[in-house]
Write an enzyme that holds these catalytic residues in place. Structure first.
Site, PDB file in Angstrom:
ATOM      1  N   GLY A  68       0.788  -1.220   0.000  1.00 55.17           N
ATOM      2  CA  GLY A  68       0.000   0.000   0.000  1.00 55.17           C
ATOM      3  C   GLY A  68       0.821   1.270   0.000  1.00 55.17           C
ATOM      4  N   GLN A  69       0.102   2.385   0.040  1.00 58.70           N
ATOM      5  CA  GLN A  69       0.683   3.710  -0.059  1.00 58.70           C
ATOM      6  C   GLN A  69       0.785   4.345   1.334  1.00 58.70           C
ATOM      7  OE1 GLN A  69       1.698   5.211  -2.989  1.00 58.70           O
ATOM      8  NE2 GLN A  69       1.123   3.485  -4.305  1.00 58.70           N
ATOM      9  N   THR A  71      -0.188   6.391   4.752  1.00 56.52           N
ATOM     10  CA  THR A  71      -1.319   6.620   5.651  1.00 56.52           C
ATOM     11  C   THR A  71      -0.823   7.354   6.893  1.00 56.52           C
ATOM     12  OG1 THR A  71      -3.313   5.646   6.619  1.00 56.52           O
ATOM     13  CG2 THR A  71      -1.242   4.468   6.985  1.00 56.52           C
ATOM     14  N   HIS A  73      -1.100   7.703  11.241  1.00 50.89           N
ATOM     15  CA  HIS A  73      -1.490   7.187  12.553  1.00 50.89           C
ATOM     16  C   HIS A  73      -1.326   8.303  13.574  1.00 50.89           C
ATOM     17  CE1 HIS A  73      -1.573   3.193  10.903  1.00 50.89           C
ATOM     18  NE2 HIS A  73      -0.279   3.211  10.621  1.00 50.89           N
ATOM     19  N   SER A 133      -8.344   1.570   7.850  1.00 50.13           N
ATOM     20  CA  SER A 133      -7.361   1.196   6.837  1.00 50.13           C
ATOM     21  C   SER A 133      -6.778  -0.171   7.168  1.00 50.13           C
ATOM     22  CB  SER A 133      -6.234   2.234   6.780  1.00 50.13           C
ATOM     23  OG  SER A 133      -6.747   3.524   6.515  1.00 50.13           O
ATOM     24  N   LEU A 134      -6.362  -0.892   6.127  1.00 46.34           N
ATOM     25  CA  LEU A 134      -5.737  -2.201   6.285  1.00 46.34           C
ATOM     26  C   LEU A 134      -4.416  -2.214   5.526  1.00 46.34           C
ATOM     27  CD1 LEU A 134      -8.754  -4.576   5.489  1.00 46.34           C
ATOM     28  CD2 LEU A 134      -8.091  -3.673   7.709  1.00 46.34           C
ATOM     29  N   LEU A 147      -4.536  -3.413  11.038  1.00 49.57           N
ATOM     30  CA  LEU A 147      -5.630  -2.482  10.765  1.00 49.57           C
ATOM     31  C   LEU A 147      -5.513  -1.243  11.645  1.00 49.57           C
ATOM     32  CD1 LEU A 147      -8.030  -2.483  13.183  1.00 49.57           C
ATOM     33  CD2 LEU A 147      -8.197  -4.843  12.401  1.00 49.57           C
ATOM     34  N   CYS A 164      -3.739   6.420   1.401  1.00 45.09           N
ATOM     35  CA  CYS A 164      -3.620   5.139   0.695  1.00 45.09           C
ATOM     36  C   CYS A 164      -3.543   5.336  -0.816  1.00 45.09           C
ATOM     37  CB  CYS A 164      -4.752   4.196   1.078  1.00 45.09           C
ATOM     38  SG  CYS A 164      -4.801   3.838   2.846  1.00 45.09           S
TER      39      CYS A 164
END
Length: 207
Positions: A68-69, A71, A73, A133-134, A147, A164
């Site tokens: 993935g791209q 993200t 947190h 998101s995963l 996740l 993402c």
């Protein structure tokens, strides 16, 4: 499956601990769920493109080994890392992804939030807005990472990126629908119960 609550922890040491756990596990290592929150951090996946970071600020960017791209947190977001041996469970990565999605959807339903997965985009959505998101890393027959479910957080850093990899992706969180909003720990209790329900039968049925 062992559930470990780690509280608010820095991202980079947690990432290193995941890799160490996965590299050191054997056929008898119990699967674990790590329940955490992180201080503000952007994480960039293996195929992440630099142009998806729109605004550079003082939030660190960490290059990591999940798919993935980019993200974000931050505090108030519930993160669950899934340290799962899928070969031993005789299941597939696709089934693990579905189990994560279904657990999030069931948890949100307990708060009266109607959410769904999207076959064209990873994650869980309320309408067109993304609430979870995963991202997983597959190595040696196991997965790690997991996740991230937005509970009650500052969503503004998501506007500094294409979440993402999707330009203009609007984010949402439990606090937008439920007041008073539950704490991440309260949501974690429900979510981990659903995860155990999703995963335990698969192990038992294939012994």
């Amino acid at each position: 499956m062992k559930i470990i609550h780690k509280g608010l922890v820095e991202y980079l040491p947690t990432f290193e601990a995941m890799k160490t756990f996965n590299a050191g596990r054997n056929a008898d290592t119990e699967d674990e769920l790590w329940v955490v929150e992180h201080p503000p951090v952007f994480t960039q996946g293996l195929v992440g493109k630099p142009e998806h970071l729109l605004i550079r600020d003082d939030i660190p960017v960490v290059q990591i080994d999940r798919g993935g791209q980019i993200t974000y947190h931050g505090p108030g977001q519930l993160v669950v890392y899934t340290m799962i041996d899928f070969k031993r469970r005789k299941t597939s990565v696709r089934n693990i992804v579905s189990a994560l999605e279904n657990s999030i959807i069931a948890t949100l339903a307990e708060y009266g939030i109607e959410a769904a997965a999207d076959p064209k985009r990873p994650g869980v959505y309320v309408g067109e807005r993304k609430i979870a998101s995963l991202g997983l890393r597959i190595k040696n027959g196991s997965v790690y990472h997991g996740l991230a479910l937005n509970v009650n957080m500052d969503l503004s850093p998501f506007t500094h990126i294409n979440p993402c990899g999707y330009a203009g992706m609007e984010m949402t969180q439990i606090a937008d629908f439920v007041q008073p909003c539950p704490t991440p720990d309260e949501v974690a209790a429900k979510l981990t119960a659903h995860l155990e329900t999703q995963f335990t039968p698969k192990a038992d049925n294939n012994e």
